[in-house]
Design an enzyme around this catalytic site. Structure first.
Site, PDB file in Angstrom:
ATOM      1  N   GLU A  47       0.831  -1.068  -0.197  1.00  0.00           N
ATOM      2  CA  GLU A  47      -0.048   0.247  -0.052  1.00  0.00           C
ATOM      3  C   GLU A  47       0.883   1.137   0.054  1.00  0.00           C
ATOM      4  O   GLU A  47       1.518   1.351   1.015  1.00  0.00           O
ATOM      5  CB  GLU A  47      -1.122   0.057   1.329  1.00  0.00           C
ATOM      6  CG  GLU A  47      -1.990   0.592   1.203  1.00  0.00           C
ATOM      7  CD  GLU A  47      -1.906   1.985   2.089  1.00  0.00           C
ATOM      8  OE1 GLU A  47      -1.465   2.961   1.372  1.00  0.00           O
ATOM      9  OE2 GLU A  47      -2.091   1.966   3.150  1.00  0.00           O
ATOM     10  N   CYS A  76      -2.308   8.455   3.621  1.00  0.00           N
ATOM     11  CA  CYS A  76      -2.262   7.813   2.153  1.00  0.00           C
ATOM     12  C   CYS A  76      -3.480   7.842   1.434  1.00  0.00           C
ATOM     13  O   CYS A  76      -3.434   7.990   0.214  1.00  0.00           O
ATOM     14  CB  CYS A  76      -1.968   6.133   2.353  1.00  0.00           C
ATOM     15  SG  CYS A  76      -2.979   5.457   3.560  1.00  0.00           S
TER      16      CYS A  76
HETATM   17  P1  NDP Z   1       9.625   4.348   3.356  1.00  0.00           P
HETATM   18  O1  NDP Z   1       8.947   3.437   2.413  1.00  0.00           O
HETATM   19  O2  NDP Z   1      11.072   4.829   3.521  1.00  0.00           O
HETATM   20  O3  NDP Z   1       9.293   3.444   4.832  1.00  0.00           O
HETATM   21  C1  NDP Z   1       8.252   2.726   4.854  1.00  0.00           C
HETATM   22  C2  NDP Z   1       8.757   1.435   6.025  1.00  0.00           C
HETATM   23  O4  NDP Z   1       9.480   0.671   5.311  1.00  0.00           O
HETATM   24  C3  NDP Z   1       9.135   1.975   7.327  1.00  0.00           C
HETATM   25  O5  NDP Z   1       8.572   1.283   8.256  1.00  0.00           O
HETATM   26  C4  NDP Z   1      10.699   2.021   6.804  1.00  0.00           C
HETATM   27  O6  NDP Z   1      11.314   1.662   8.286  1.00  0.00           O
HETATM   28  C5  NDP Z   1      10.664   0.755   6.275  1.00  0.00           C
HETATM   29  N1  NDP Z   1      11.744   0.263   5.508  1.00  0.00           N
HETATM   30  C6  NDP Z   1      12.656   1.236   4.645  1.00  0.00           C
HETATM   31  N2  NDP Z   1      13.614   0.448   4.047  1.00  0.00           N
HETATM   32  C7  NDP Z   1      13.422  -0.502   4.366  1.00  0.00           C
HETATM   33  C8  NDP Z   1      14.044  -1.856   4.053  1.00  0.00           C
HETATM   34  N3  NDP Z   1      15.447  -1.653   3.406  1.00  0.00           N
HETATM   35  N4  NDP Z   1      14.048  -2.913   4.821  1.00  0.00           N
HETATM   36  C9  NDP Z   1      13.044  -2.934   5.747  1.00  0.00           C
HETATM   37  N5  NDP Z   1      12.225  -1.972   5.854  1.00  0.00           N
HETATM   38  C10 NDP Z   1      12.504  -0.819   5.259  1.00  0.00           C
HETATM   39  O7  NDP Z   1       8.715   5.545   3.680  1.00  0.00           O
HETATM   40  P2  NDP Z   1       8.632   6.873   4.501  1.00  0.00           P
HETATM   41  O8  NDP Z   1       8.139   6.385   5.765  1.00  0.00           O
HETATM   42  O9  NDP Z   1      10.159   7.501   4.693  1.00  0.00           O
HETATM   43  O10 NDP Z   1       7.945   7.824   3.823  1.00  0.00           O
HETATM   44  C11 NDP Z   1       8.333   8.162   2.518  1.00  0.00           C
HETATM   45  C12 NDP Z   1       7.257   8.663   1.455  1.00  0.00           C
HETATM   46  O11 NDP Z   1       6.602   7.381   1.267  1.00  0.00           O
HETATM   47  C13 NDP Z   1       6.279   9.591   2.021  1.00  0.00           C
HETATM   48  O12 NDP Z   1       6.699  10.929   1.818  1.00  0.00           O
HETATM   49  C14 NDP Z   1       5.095   9.169   1.346  1.00  0.00           C
HETATM   50  O13 NDP Z   1       5.363   9.807  -0.112  1.00  0.00           O
HETATM   51  C15 NDP Z   1       5.237   7.908   1.230  1.00  0.00           C
HETATM   52  N6  NDP Z   1       4.449   7.134   2.175  1.00  0.00           N
HETATM   53  C16 NDP Z   1       2.884   6.809   1.603  1.00  0.00           C
HETATM   54  C17 NDP Z   1       2.257   6.216   2.589  1.00  0.00           C
HETATM   55  C18 NDP Z   1       0.903   5.521   2.076  1.00  0.00           C
HETATM   56  O14 NDP Z   1       0.308   4.847   2.957  1.00  0.00           O
HETATM   57  N7  NDP Z   1       0.600   5.611   0.767  1.00  0.00           N
HETATM   58  C19 NDP Z   1       2.608   5.970   3.929  1.00  0.00           C
HETATM   59  C20 NDP Z   1       3.609   6.514   4.245  1.00  0.00           C
HETATM   60  C21 NDP Z   1       4.630   7.120   3.506  1.00  0.00           C
HETATM   61  P3  NDP Z   1      12.300   3.080   8.773  1.00  0.00           P
HETATM   62  O15 NDP Z   1      11.453   3.934   9.058  1.00  0.00           O
HETATM   63  O16 NDP Z   1      12.881   2.543   9.723  1.00  0.00           O
HETATM   64  O17 NDP Z   1      13.121   3.146   7.633  1.00  0.00           O
END
Ligand code: NDP
Length: 673
Positions: free
Chosen positions: A256, A295
């Site tokens: 998602e 989202c």
């Molecule tokens: P990320 O995709 O970086 O992170 C989402 C989750 O993935 C977090 O729990 C993060 O952990 C984890 N993650 C990141 N890299 C890895 C990895 N290599 N292995 C395992 N887990 C990993 O999103 P962000 O939270 O930084 O948000 C960035 C952008 O994503 C936002 O600006 C927005 O545009 C979008 N977003 C969209 C959402 C939606 O529901 N549609 C919700 C949130 C964000 P950790 O935080 O520890 O890096």
């Protein structure tokens, strides 16, 4: 300093080497750290698979549903502490409720659905039995059984509580242990919630583990019975999806991710209509709730070309009244983004959108958040843009995950749907219209590109749940850019953690596997009338064959007169004969049901408490005066409701003197004992 732990293998592990920092969103101060490179992912996975899984599976659906309810009740009593901690994530009191109460509500919904809609034990049945031969001696049906692995839930920062609970509710209900990996920025709130759930004392060991900080090599170790669900950016989703072990083992991966959701103002909704006002309120709410970090938030505002100026004016007027600042300050309606990094990201994305759109309200010039503590925080002012939907491109592919939205004019509904589809797949689109024809055209155009379409107007506005609120009953997820996944959606979501298997065999075999009667399965021999048996004594497959009863013309006339149902097919021989379905006057269908009850009922007071319904009624052949009917009543399925009683479903087949089936249905009763 908050030392955010991980709960792995039944013990809490403090942050250590490789821990990541957590900052207060309002002040920018470092307030905690999470993660430990010493995480033993292999041991964690085995703990879930070998300790949590077997116990969860042995519990059955009903016990697991009760467990969810107990968790929901326990968390309900601790909400204040979660709200308090949530202030560090930048949100307002209302934002905390969306997250905390929304999450608890989701647990309650799954608890209730688990009791009402799932079998007590045995597999979950998917669809009916289908037979492959004329004699009905070989057929098949689909069953769902829990996967024997673990589910790794990787969550986004914006919903530290709801994001976890909406995933673990269907997962635990399915009988699959969960490993939760929250986003680091808000992991301290998730951790507090996990501690509360463990304190409730209802989760079997291994059912829930928590990893804060990095996941280590967890994904590399996943196998064919495991599941990954992910919420976050499209970029990370793409990277994680490609993990070789996930591809090699066909590990289910539900994503998602970024979504350029649209809201459409119907062409019928002029500035004086209740719908116009409603539209403006919804847009404003979606831009400002959680500072636009949802989202499902409305990123693209699509309005009839003639209404562009009026909508900009009305939305701007509302935004102008929205005080942004420290949510603890009186009057503040919108808080901060979760982190300085997110604020920078949103401003960068807003600039990209601004390269082809005009900023018509807001922006950072002269912006100062309210509150003394707010100076170092991740505040971003609302940005309302106006763009040409056809020539602009970045507005359709850039998700500024904050209070940023763009108004665009459309020519007609086909154009509006085309613009919405340029988002390449979104979680939700809303249409605010009072015209059912507009609604239909819009839904047909939008549905292929959206996981959810939300219609609202003056009739539904008081009870409507909001464009941005995923309901546990409804699918949450969307095609294409939105990740191609489905979460929630009632019991559908439970099956995401189960294997659907086609089982083929004889009726007796299928009955043994499914626990419900299958047509053609041998009778289970029993003595006496089944209505004399208590719930616990009844066995699926037990049969009562009644005596027969002739239906006379007098019976039909008496029934017609008594009930007032003097329809011509029962009363007028010539008219009935002209009807292509009848040979002449026929008995009322309801007369057959009444006589059937007269044939199978045992009249004395006994364990059968009430007739609670009737399902799947089909009249298959007319009954004419002089025909005789008899009834075959078979225990079709049983489900305990309370310690004192349970629901028994009976397959009822009414046959005529030639043995042909004239009517069939399932009778529902409550039976004591
Ligand atoms: P990320 O995709 O970086 O992170 C989402 C989750 O993935 C977090 O729990 C993060 O952990 C984890 N993650 C990141 N890299 C890895 C990895 N290599 N292995 C395992 N887990 C990993 O999103 P962000 O939270 O930084 O948000 C960035 C952008 O994503 C936002 O600006 C927005 O545009 C979008 N977003 C969209 C959402 C939606 O529901 N549609 C919700 C949130 C964000 P950790 O935080 O520890 O890096």
């Amino acid at each position: 300093m908050i030392e955010v732990g991980s709960y792995v293998g039944g013990v809490w592990m403090a942050p250590g080497e490789g821990a990541r920092d957590i900052h207060d969103a309002i002040t920018g101060a470092r307030i905690g750290r999470a993660g430990n490179a010493a995480l033993d992912a292999g041991a964690m996975l085995e703990h879930g698979r070998r300790v949590g899984g077997p116990v969860l599976r042995a519990m059955g659906f009903k016990a697991r549903a009760k467990m969810l309810k107990a968790l929901a009740l326990h968390l309900s009593g601790q909400k204040e502490a979660l709200y308090e901690l949530s202030y560090t994530t930048g949100g307002t009191a209302v934002d905390h409720m969306i997250d905390v109460d929304g999450g608890i509500g989701t647990l309650f919904v799954y608890a209730s659905k688990g009791v009402k809609e799932l079998p007590e034990d045995g597999p979950l049945l998917d669809g009916d039995v289908e037979f492959f031969g004329k004699a009905g001696s070989f057929g098949g049906r689909h069953i769902c059984v829990p996967l024997q692995g673990v589910a790794v839930h990787i969550n986004a920062f914006n919903f530290p509580v709801w994001g976890m609970l909406e995933k673990i509710a269907p997962c635990l209900l399915a009988g699959v242990p969960a490993i939760v990996k929250p986003a680091t920025a808000t992991a301290h709130v998730t951790e507090a919630c996990v501690r509360m759930m463990l304190e409730a004392g209802v989760l079997p060991e291994g059912a829930l583990q928590l990893v804060t900080g990095g996941l280590g090599d967890t994904l590399e170790r996943l196998g064919p019975q495991d599941v990954v669900t992910f919420t976050g950016s499209a970029e990370t989703a793409l990277k994680l999806r490609g993990t070789p072990a996930l591809l090699r083992n066909s590990v289910r991966f539900t994503a998602e991710q970024d979504s350029l959701n649209a809201s459409i103002l119907g062409p019928d909704a002029g500035p004086d209509s209740p719908e116009f006002d409603l539209f403006v309120k919804e847009v404003h709410r979606e831009m400002t709730a959680k500072a636009g970090q949802k989202c499902t938030a409305i990123r693209r505002i699509l309005v009839p070309e003639a209404q562009v100026d009026a909508v900009i004016e009305a939305v701007s007027a509302r935004l102008a009244k929205t005080t942004v600042g420290d949510p603890r300050e009186e009057g503040v309606r919108m808080g901060a983004l979760v982190s300085a990094a997110q604020a920078a990201d949103v401003l960068e994305k807003a600039a990209i959108i601004g390269s082809e759109a005009e900023l018509v309200f807001g922006g950072m010039d002269g912006f100062a958040p309210l509150g003394e503590r707010a100076t170092g925080g991740a505040f971003v002012a609302p940005h309302l843009f106006r763009a040409d939907p056809d020539s602009a491109q970045r507005v359709h592919d850039t998700e500024a995950f904050g209070p940023v939205s763009t108004v665009m004019g459309y020519r007609d509904m086909a154009h509006a749907c085309e613009i919405a589809a340029r988002g390449q797949g979104s979680l939700v689109a809303s249409v605010i219209t009072h015209d059912p024809a507009v609604a239909r055209e819009a839904v047909m155009g939008l549905a292929p590109w959206h996981g959810r379409v939300y219609l609202n107007d003056r009739v539904s506005m008081k009870e409507s749940t909001g464009h941005g609120a995923p309901m546990p009953h409804m699918v949450h997820g969307g095609p294409g850019r939105a990740g191609g996944g489905e979460e929630l959606g009632g019991i559908r979501a439970v099956t995401h953690y189960m294997q659907r298997t086609a089982v083929q065999g004889s009726p007796e075999m299928l009955r043994a596997v499914s626990g419900v009667q299958v047509k053609g399965a041998p009778e289970v021999v029993s003595e006496g009338h089944p209505f004399r048996r208590k719930f616990g004594e009844l066995e699926v497959g037990q049969v009562l064959q009644t005596a027969s009863r002739e239906i006379t013309l007098e019976d039909i006339e008496h029934f017609a007169e008594f009930t007032g149902d003097t329809f011509y097919a029962h009363m007028n021989e010539e008219a009935a004969a002209r009807n292509p379905f009848f040979p002449g006057r026929v008995a009322h269908g309801y007369l057959l049901l009444s006589f059937a009850a007269g044939l199978f009922v045992d009249p004395e007071e006994g364990p059968v408490l009430a007739n609670t319904g009737l399902e799947g009624l089909a009249f298959m052949q007319p009954v004419v005066p002089g025909d005789s009917i008899s009834v075959r009543l078979t225990v079709a399925s049983k489900k305990r409701r309370t310690a004192e009683h349970g629901e028994v479903r009976w397959a009822v087949e009414i046959t005529n003197q030639e043995g042909a089936t004239v009517a069939e249905y399932e009778l529902l009763t409550m039976v004591a004992g």
